[in-house]
Design a protein around this motif. Sequence first.
Motif, PDB file in Angstrom:
ATOM      1  N   GLY A  43      61.086  66.780 -45.054  1.00 15.24           N
ATOM      2  CA  GLY A  43      60.609  66.096 -43.855  1.00 15.24           C
ATOM      3  C   GLY A  43      61.716  65.250 -43.261  1.00 15.24           C
ATOM      4  O   GLY A  43      61.492  64.152 -42.749  1.00 15.24           O
ATOM      5  N   ASP A  64      61.790  70.934 -42.901  1.00 17.75           N
ATOM      6  CA  ASP A  64      60.865  70.257 -41.979  1.00 17.75           C
ATOM      7  C   ASP A  64      60.102  71.339 -41.214  1.00 17.75           C
ATOM      8  O   ASP A  64      60.683  72.362 -40.851  1.00 17.75           O
ATOM      9  CB  ASP A  64      61.662  69.364 -41.007  1.00 17.75           C
ATOM     10  CG  ASP A  64      60.795  68.307 -40.339  1.00 17.75           C
ATOM     11  OD1 ASP A  64      60.969  67.109 -40.669  1.00 17.75           O
ATOM     12  OD2 ASP A  64      59.945  68.677 -39.503  1.00 17.75           O
ATOM     13  N   PRO A  65      58.804  71.106 -40.949  1.00 14.18           N
ATOM     14  CA  PRO A  65      58.049  72.142 -40.227  1.00 14.18           C
ATOM     15  C   PRO A  65      58.318  72.166 -38.727  1.00 14.18           C
ATOM     16  O   PRO A  65      57.928  73.116 -38.054  1.00 14.18           O
ATOM     17  CB  PRO A  65      56.582  71.755 -40.492  1.00 14.18           C
ATOM     18  CG  PRO A  65      56.608  70.310 -40.831  1.00 14.18           C
ATOM     19  CD  PRO A  65      57.951  70.006 -41.412  1.00 14.18           C
ATOM     20  N   LEU A  93      56.427  70.292 -47.172  1.00 18.22           N
ATOM     21  CA  LEU A  93      56.611  69.650 -48.472  1.00 18.22           C
ATOM     22  C   LEU A  93      55.920  70.426 -49.593  1.00 18.22           C
ATOM     23  O   LEU A  93      56.543  70.749 -50.612  1.00 18.22           O
ATOM     24  CB  LEU A  93      56.058  68.217 -48.386  1.00 18.22           C
ATOM     25  CG  LEU A  93      56.179  67.360 -49.619  1.00 18.22           C
ATOM     26  CD1 LEU A  93      57.630  67.104 -49.967  1.00 18.22           C
ATOM     27  CD2 LEU A  93      55.452  66.020 -49.404  1.00 18.22           C
ATOM     28  N   HIS A 111      61.197  60.822 -47.425  1.00 16.80           N
ATOM     29  CA  HIS A 111      61.069  59.589 -46.635  1.00 16.80           C
ATOM     30  C   HIS A 111      60.061  59.785 -45.511  1.00 16.80           C
ATOM     31  O   HIS A 111      60.284  60.612 -44.616  1.00 16.80           O
ATOM     32  CB  HIS A 111      62.416  59.212 -46.004  1.00 16.80           C
ATOM     33  CG  HIS A 111      63.478  58.817 -46.984  1.00 16.80           C
ATOM     34  ND1 HIS A 111      64.782  58.581 -46.615  1.00 16.80           N
ATOM     35  CD2 HIS A 111      63.412  58.578 -48.312  1.00 16.80           C
ATOM     36  CE1 HIS A 111      65.490  58.233 -47.689  1.00 16.80           C
ATOM     37  NE2 HIS A 111      64.681  58.233 -48.733  1.00 16.80           N
TER      38      HIS A 111
END
Length: 239
Positions: A43, A64-65, A93, A111
């Motif tokens: 992320g 990250d998406p 994740l 984070h």
Amino acid sequence: MALERTHPGTSARTGVVWEVLSAGLAERSARTGSGELAVVDLGGGTGGFAVPLARLGHRVTVVDPSPDALAALERRAAEAGVSERVRAVQGDLGGVLDAVDAECADAVLCHGVLEVADDPAEGMSAAGRVLRPGGIASVLAANRDALVVARALGGNVAGALAALREPVRRRFTEDALVELVRQAGLAVASRHGVRLFADLVPSAEPDDPDLLALEVLTAGRPEFRALATQVHVLAARPE
Ligand SMILES: C[S@@+](CC[C@H](N)C(=O)[O-])C[C@H]1O[C@@H](n2cnc3c(N)ncnc32)[C@H](O)[C@@H]1O
């Protein structure tokens, strides 16, 4: 459009995390004998940490998406001249092991992502499995207790009571975050509070060096860190 922003080490919002993480990476480098560590930023968004870490010489994979965030990350890495050390991978994740190999990383950053994960425990467990034995995890999440204070200070006393009495989705007490990290098989090395004064001081300037010093000097002290906006945990996978 230039994406270069304040370095995370000089902002009162991120300075504590940068300092703790940098020390952890330096220790890992000393143990492995390599200045170039493999870092996975889960992320990691637009690369606020990934790009500065690449500038230190590490190889960073951001999972990250968001295609927009990854595109911004790639632009930022190019502007910083570190494209060859930054890899952008679309993924989430919980499914991180579809995006990167198990035990591929010296360090994992998590984070501000447990708050948005469908299943934080599953996500934290997957993050732990990305680490090599001896690798470190930097975990940062929103603090439930800070919400209690923020609501009360904002005049929403009933909301503060509710936040205190019931589990709040997407917020973690320090103990709850530590428990998540331990359940993922990691040993907790340190806990810090992040953004106590940076968020409480009216019209605070994040780049004020005095504010940064105040954050750094109080972050590890229990009487201060309990009320910080975010909780940071540094942990390690046992050798
Ligand atoms: C609050 S931002 C944090 C960005 C960065 N880690 C930081 O600390 O500045 C949350 C990031 O998590 C990403 N995200 C949202 N859902 C996610 C998921 N299920 N797995 C991984 N990342 C996710 C978002 O695209 C966004 O980049």
